[in-house]
Write an enzyme that holds these catalytic residues in place. Structure first.
Site, PDB file in Angstrom:
ATOM      1  CD  GLU A  44     -69.301 -37.042   6.944  1.00  0.00           C
ATOM      2  OE1 GLU A  44     -69.967 -37.531   7.869  1.00  0.00           O
ATOM      3  OE2 GLU A  44     -68.022 -36.417   6.895  1.00  0.00           O
ATOM      4  CG  HIS A  72     -63.908 -43.848   8.266  1.00  0.00           C
ATOM      5  ND1 HIS A  72     -63.626 -43.187   7.031  1.00  0.00           N
ATOM      6  CD2 HIS A  72     -64.356 -42.828   9.274  1.00  0.00           C
ATOM      7  CE1 HIS A  72     -64.071 -41.948   7.274  1.00  0.00           C
ATOM      8  NE2 HIS A  72     -64.292 -41.709   8.651  1.00  0.00           N
ATOM      9  CG  HIS A 129     -62.328 -39.499  12.868  1.00  0.00           C
ATOM     10  ND1 HIS A 129     -61.827 -38.554  12.237  1.00  0.00           N
ATOM     11  CD2 HIS A 129     -63.266 -40.037  12.057  1.00  0.00           C
ATOM     12  CE1 HIS A 129     -62.085 -38.533  11.091  1.00  0.00           C
ATOM     13  NE2 HIS A 129     -63.033 -39.414  10.821  1.00  0.00           N
ATOM     14  CD  GLN A 174     -61.135 -32.737  11.860  1.00  0.00           C
ATOM     15  OE1 GLN A 174     -61.010 -33.779  12.210  1.00  0.00           O
ATOM     16  NE2 GLN A 174     -62.614 -32.496  11.474  1.00  0.00           N
ATOM     17  CG  ASP A 234     -67.112 -41.449  11.056  1.00  0.00           C
ATOM     18  OD1 ASP A 234     -65.998 -41.036  11.516  1.00  0.00           O
ATOM     19  OD2 ASP A 234     -68.054 -41.026  10.543  1.00  0.00           O
ATOM     20  CD1 TRP A 284     -69.152 -34.096  13.598  1.00  0.00           C
ATOM     21  CD2 TRP A 284     -67.274 -34.828  14.790  1.00  0.00           C
ATOM     22  NE1 TRP A 284     -68.156 -33.086  13.492  1.00  0.00           N
ATOM     23  CE2 TRP A 284     -67.056 -33.841  14.180  1.00  0.00           C
ATOM     24  CE3 TRP A 284     -66.527 -35.546  15.455  1.00  0.00           C
ATOM     25  CZ2 TRP A 284     -65.733 -33.025  14.300  1.00  0.00           C
ATOM     26  CZ3 TRP A 284     -65.118 -35.164  15.676  1.00  0.00           C
ATOM     27  CH2 TRP A 284     -64.810 -33.814  14.882  1.00  0.00           C
ATOM     28  CG  HIS A 305     -63.513 -37.885   5.819  1.00  0.00           C
ATOM     29  ND1 HIS A 305     -62.580 -38.413   5.770  1.00  0.00           N
ATOM     30  CD2 HIS A 305     -64.309 -37.873   6.935  1.00  0.00           C
ATOM     31  CE1 HIS A 305     -62.685 -39.033   7.072  1.00  0.00           C
ATOM     32  NE2 HIS A 305     -63.623 -38.563   7.719  1.00  0.00           N
TER      33      HIS A 305
END
Length: 423
Positions: free
Chosen positions: A213, A57, A59, A152, A309, A315, A210
């Site tokens: 979360e 996982h 991005h 997204q 992630d 983030w 996802h």
């Protein structure tokens, strides 16, 4: 190549490994095999030799973008989403590829040779999908990369979301993503999940959604994902990522849910780096932990693995691509400090992730591709405790990264002593 005196998990005594033409040719107890005269010999010296680490996982479209166009001052998930929206206005294919390739190299240096990245498939240009598809091809000799068509901006919050996702799959994505808990309504969220499974069936793809979360104990889309996996016969091919809301579910519901997840053979990916800082921000004190119920899921027979992630992005501003670091962090936040649980943490960044990604040709077995890592540790316990270095990272029988660990010399009482933090 010939690796001698390797400590292999699940096998007694030390072993030697003979590699020929990029594959594991023979694996046998130490001193049984003879190294060919022209072989490159690595003496593992009793250290742990494991299959390559996996990051299921990531991005890569947002990676290494911290501070651009601005820093996340609140440190929250929502501000991170706002910053990403601003950054997308100035993104180019070249920027995405440059950062993604650098992040891949960081992870390879930390022993990762299998990755799954999400790609924003709701930008009308599909620039991120195109860029990461090119990265997958250009980096294929270094890493195996799966790409998720990730909505997204959700699927049903704007016109044309379903068409963009379909186009992303036609462009070569391997996995269908979803974002049900951000959709306008519970009904739209359920439709988001069902659409992902429809698209996966159409293209023969995997599913990775996802899921929940957040900290809302009523956010329960993971049960929808499990239900779809069961009724469509996709057990083992579907994944729910994050599921942090599960931490806040009431125990009666959570107990019932575990059985459904086990029946669905649903894979769970927990992401300790960002979720430890993003979740439960509204709790005040006492503050709950920002991860899913890892210990209970494992005890119920659910496959759980760890993802990195975010890596220096809006983030999560930290990180260097270390999956062993992520395992160490999860040991603390999920309270997995039992001796056997520490061994499970190493599983969660190797074999459990390989299962989640439905990988074949994985593991130190005769006939498989010779992809492996020599750790600077003798046991899984020390590998996690020390977040140790990867002395050798080997891809198809060739060393792609070699690390010399730090040497610490302590001078005291007229003597010099080497400190390695080992008992």
């Amino acid at each position: 190549m010939f690796v001698k005196n390797a400590r292999l998990r699940g096998r007694d005594a030390l072993h030697d490994i003979h590699i020929r033409e990029g594959k594991f040719y023979r694996v046998a107890p130490a001193a049984v095999l003879a190294a060919p005269e022209d072989a490159r010999v690595i003496d593992a010296g009793g250290r742990l030799v494991i299959p390559p680490l996996c990051d299921p996982h990531q991005h890569l479209d947002a990676t290494l973008s911290v501070g651009n166009p601005r820093y996340n001052m609140s440190g929250t998930l929502l501000e991170g989403i706002q910053i990403w929206g601003e950054r997308k206005q100035t993104l180019t294919k070249e920027i995405i590829k440059e950062n993604a390739i650098k992040a891949i190299k960081w992870e390879v240096a930390n022993g990762v040779l299998r990755m799954r990245t999400h790609a924003d498939a709701t930008d009308r240009s599909l620039l991120t999908v195109e860029a990461l598809a090119e990265v997958r091809e250009e980096m294929k000799d270094l890493v195996d990369l799966q790409i998720v068509a990730f909505p997204q901006d959700c699927v049903f919050t704007f016109e044309g979301g379903t068409d963009l996702m379909d186009r992303a799959m036609r462009m070569g994505c391997d996995v269908v993503g979803g974002l049900p808990y951000i959709e306008f309504s519970r009904e739209d969220g359920v439709a988001d999940v069902k659409f992902a499974f429809d698209l996966a069936e159409k293209y023969g793809a995997l599913v990775d959604i996802h899921c929940d979360e957040n900290t809302d104990d009523q956010s329960r889309f993971v049960e929808v994902v499990a239900r779809e996996a069961i009724v469509r016969g996709m057990e083992g091919r579907a994944t729910a990522s994050h599921t942090t809301a599960m931490h806040n579910y009431n125990n009666d519901y959570a107990f019932k849910l575990m059985g459904v997840l086990q029946r669905a053979n649903l894979n769970i990916i927990t992401n300790p780096y960002p979720n430890s800082v993003l979740q439960n921000r509204t709790d005040g004190y006492p503050r709950r932990r920002g991860c899913t119920r890892v210990d209970e899921l494992l005890a119920a027979g659910v496959n759980v693995c760890i993802g990195h992630d975010d890596l220096m992005d809006p983030w999560y501003p930290m990180g260097k691509g270390s999956m062993l670091g992520a395992a160490n962090l999860l040991m603390h936040t999920a309270q997995l400090s039992g001796y056997d649980q520490i061994g499970q943490l190493l599983d969660m960044i190797t074999v459990n992730s390989a299962r989640t990604m439905c990988l074949e040709d994985y593991g130190i077995e005769e006939g498989n591709s010779a992809d492996f890592v020599v750790l600077d540790a003798d046991t899984p316990f020390d590998a996690v405790r020390l977040t140790c270095e990867c002395l050798y990272v080997v891809r198809r029988g060739k060393i792609v990264c070699e690390t010399a660990p730090a040497r610490r010399e302590l001078r005291f009482g007229g003597r010099t002593e080497t400190i390695d933090f080992k008992l």
